[in-house]
Motif scaffolding. Structure first.
Motif, PDB file in Angstrom:
ATOM      1  N   ASP A 165       0.817  -1.219   0.000  1.00  0.00           N
ATOM      2  CA  ASP A 165       0.000   0.000   0.000  1.00  0.00           C
ATOM      3  C   ASP A 165       0.849   1.267   0.000  1.00  0.00           C
ATOM      4  N   ALA A 166       2.005   1.213   0.648  1.00  0.00           N
ATOM      5  CA  ALA A 166       2.823   2.424   0.774  1.00  0.00           C
ATOM      6  C   ALA A 166       3.640   2.718  -0.479  1.00  0.00           C
ATOM      7  N   LEU A 167       3.566   1.878  -1.493  1.00  0.00           N
ATOM      8  CA  LEU A 167       4.419   2.043  -2.660  1.00  0.00           C
ATOM      9  C   LEU A 167       4.020   3.214  -3.556  1.00  0.00           C
ATOM     10  N   GLY A 168       2.741   3.517  -3.614  1.00  0.00           N
ATOM     11  CA  GLY A 168       2.293   4.560  -4.528  1.00  0.00           C
ATOM     12  C   GLY A 168       2.192   4.052  -5.951  1.00  0.00           C
ATOM     13  N   GLY A 169       2.077   4.978  -6.909  1.00  0.00           N
ATOM     14  CA  GLY A 169       1.833   4.607  -8.297  1.00  0.00           C
ATOM     15  C   GLY A 169       3.107   4.397  -9.091  1.00  0.00           C
ATOM     16  N   ALA A 170       2.931   3.768 -10.275  1.00  0.00           N
ATOM     17  CA  ALA A 170       4.074   3.514 -11.153  1.00  0.00           C
ATOM     18  C   ALA A 170       3.606   3.479 -12.602  1.00  0.00           C
ATOM     19  N   ASP A 171       4.528   3.779 -13.502  1.00  0.00           N
ATOM     20  CA  ASP A 171       4.250   3.703 -14.939  1.00  0.00           C
ATOM     21  C   ASP A 171       4.496   2.310 -15.493  1.00  0.00           C
ATOM     22  N   LEU A 172       5.341   1.539 -14.824  1.00  0.00           N
ATOM     23  CA  LEU A 172       5.631   0.159 -15.202  1.00  0.00           C
ATOM     24  C   LEU A 172       5.781  -0.668 -13.938  1.00  0.00           C
ATOM     25  N   ILE A 173       5.061  -1.781 -13.891  1.00  0.00           N
ATOM     26  CA  ILE A 173       5.206  -2.723 -12.779  1.00  0.00           C
ATOM     27  C   ILE A 173       5.626  -4.067 -13.374  1.00  0.00           C
ATOM     28  N   TRP A 174       6.742  -4.574 -12.888  1.00  0.00           N
ATOM     29  CA  TRP A 174       7.295  -5.849 -13.357  1.00  0.00           C
ATOM     30  C   TRP A 174       7.289  -6.833 -12.192  1.00  0.00           C
ATOM     31  N   SER A 175       6.825  -8.056 -12.449  1.00  0.00           N
ATOM     32  CA  SER A 175       6.879  -9.102 -11.427  1.00  0.00           C
ATOM     33  C   SER A 175       7.195 -10.426 -12.098  1.00  0.00           C
ATOM     34  N   SER A 176       8.268 -11.065 -11.651  1.00  0.00           N
ATOM     35  CA  SER A 176       8.701 -12.321 -12.262  1.00  0.00           C
ATOM     36  C   SER A 176       8.752 -13.432 -11.228  1.00  0.00           C
ATOM     37  N   LYS A 177       7.963 -14.472 -11.463  1.00  0.00           N
ATOM     38  CA  LYS A 177       7.985 -15.696 -10.663  1.00  0.00           C
ATOM     39  C   LYS A 177       7.769 -15.436  -9.177  1.00  0.00           C
ATOM     40  N   ALA A 178       6.952 -14.450  -8.866  1.00  0.00           N
ATOM     41  CA  ALA A 178       6.615 -14.154  -7.482  1.00  0.00           C
ATOM     42  C   ALA A 178       5.148 -14.450  -7.184  1.00  0.00           C
ATOM     43  N   LEU A 179       4.258 -14.146  -8.140  1.00  0.00           N
ATOM     44  CA  LEU A 179       2.822 -14.228  -7.863  1.00  0.00           C
ATOM     45  C   LEU A 179       2.333 -15.659  -7.704  1.00  0.00           C
ATOM     46  N   HIS A 180       3.027 -16.632  -8.293  1.00  0.00           N
ATOM     47  CA  HIS A 180       2.555 -18.016  -8.128  1.00  0.00           C
ATOM     48  C   HIS A 180       2.812 -18.529  -6.712  1.00  0.00           C
ATOM     49  N   HIS A 181       3.510 -17.743  -5.887  1.00  0.00           N
ATOM     50  CA  HIS A 181       3.669 -18.082  -4.476  1.00  0.00           C
ATOM     51  C   HIS A 181       2.616 -17.388  -3.613  1.00  0.00           C
TER      52      HIS A 181
END
Length: 304
Positions: free
Chosen positions: A127-143
């Motif tokens: 929640d504290a991260l704020g907004g972004a123009d690009l969000i990248w996530s690799s091999k994390a969400l399947h956990h």
């Protein structure tokens, strides 16, 4: 080792048992693996630049903030900072030891003023991260038990026209010929099957595990994003591998034995013991026929 063991090419590690893992010891292994995969991630970064220009309409120079969710030791975070030179990059991970490596790497590359870190679990703590123009996530969400909800949580941090890129799936990496002259032919296929069983068990045991079809484009659409795209990228390191790459394969095979070697028969376990033995002439650190072939799949979509 199948692609389901995410202690491989970068920031791929199981959040559900992270407290039991020695990240200080594993960090150098993750960093070396990610470095070997640099050509693949450079291809991905170039594609993301194209998408941000042609689909999102933002353009690389308009990317001012990037989130790397599940960043590990920060190898890809630094590549993204180089691909988007106007952007601040925030490396987000649940392991502080890996974030320390990310900060050190950024400093060595002269990127310390543009790469910052944030210690958080995924998707909690974002929640504290704020907004972004690009969000990248690799091999994390399947956990994460509820992958659909995790995608929606990340999408909620996109700025208008921003791009979410999720690297999940692909093909299990290949290291060995079908017949290696030790044990029964076809060891790699049996190892892949054992890895699939392990991954299914891991997913089932996650808190709030949702029984969803793993349709990542559908997850992106359900999060209210538009213009979904999917593309796979190849890493092809032919035999004979460098000593560093063969050491990486040895580490991956050793990790496979630790995670799901008990699902293999005694003959295959004996073969793997030889393959991972640095003093055995048949071991992967001495074999001239070891290669590294890996395909990673990236799913993207844009905020409206």
């Amino acid at each position: 080792m199948t692609d389901h063991d995410r202690t491989g090419p970068g920031h791929h590690h199981a959040r559900h048992d992270s407290a039991q893992i020695d990240w200080e010891a594993l960090g150098p292994i993750l960093e070396r693996g990610a470095e070997l995969h640099t050509p693949l991630h450079q291809q991905i970064a170039a594609w993301l630049r194209e998408l941000l220009t042609g689909v999102a309409g933002t353009g690389p120079d308009g990317v001012r903030r990037v989130l790397d969710i599940g960043s590990g030791p920060g190898v890809v975070s630094c590549l993204l900072a180089q691909a988007f030179p106007a952007a601040e990059v925030v490396a987000v991970d649940a392991a502080e030891a890996l974030l320390e490596r990310a900060r050190a790497r950024a400093g060595r590359l002269g990127l310390g003023d543009r790469i910052h870190t944030h210690h958080a679990e995924v998707p909690d703590g974002l929640d504290a991260l704020g907004g972004a123009d690009l969000i990248w996530s690799s091999k994390a969400l399947h956990h994460v038990g509820d992958q659909r909800a995790a995608v929606a949580a990340l999408a909620g941090h996109l700025r208008p026209g921003g791009l979410l890129a999720v690297c999940e799936g692909g093909l299990a990496p290949r290291y060995l010929p079908r017949d290696i002259g030790v044990g029964r032919p076809g060891l790699q296929s049996r190892l892949d099957a054992a890895g699939e069983e392990w991954f299914t068990t891991m997913r089932t045991a996650l808190p709030e595990a949702a029984d969803d079809i793993e349709d990542w484009p559908a997850f992106l659409a359900d999060a209210g994003l538009r213009a979904p795209r999917t593309r796979s990228f190849l890493l092809d390191l032919a035999a004979p591998l460098s000593a560093e790459a063969r050491g990486y394969v040895q580490t991956r095979l050793t990790r496979s034995v630790d995670l799901y070697g008990d699902r293999l028969d005694p003959d295959d376990r004996t073969t793997l013991a030889r393959l991972t033995d640095p003093d055995d002439p048949a071991g992967v650190t001495r074999r001239p026929d070891v290669f590294l072939l890996s395909a990673q799949t990236v799913h993207t979509a844009c905020a409206r």
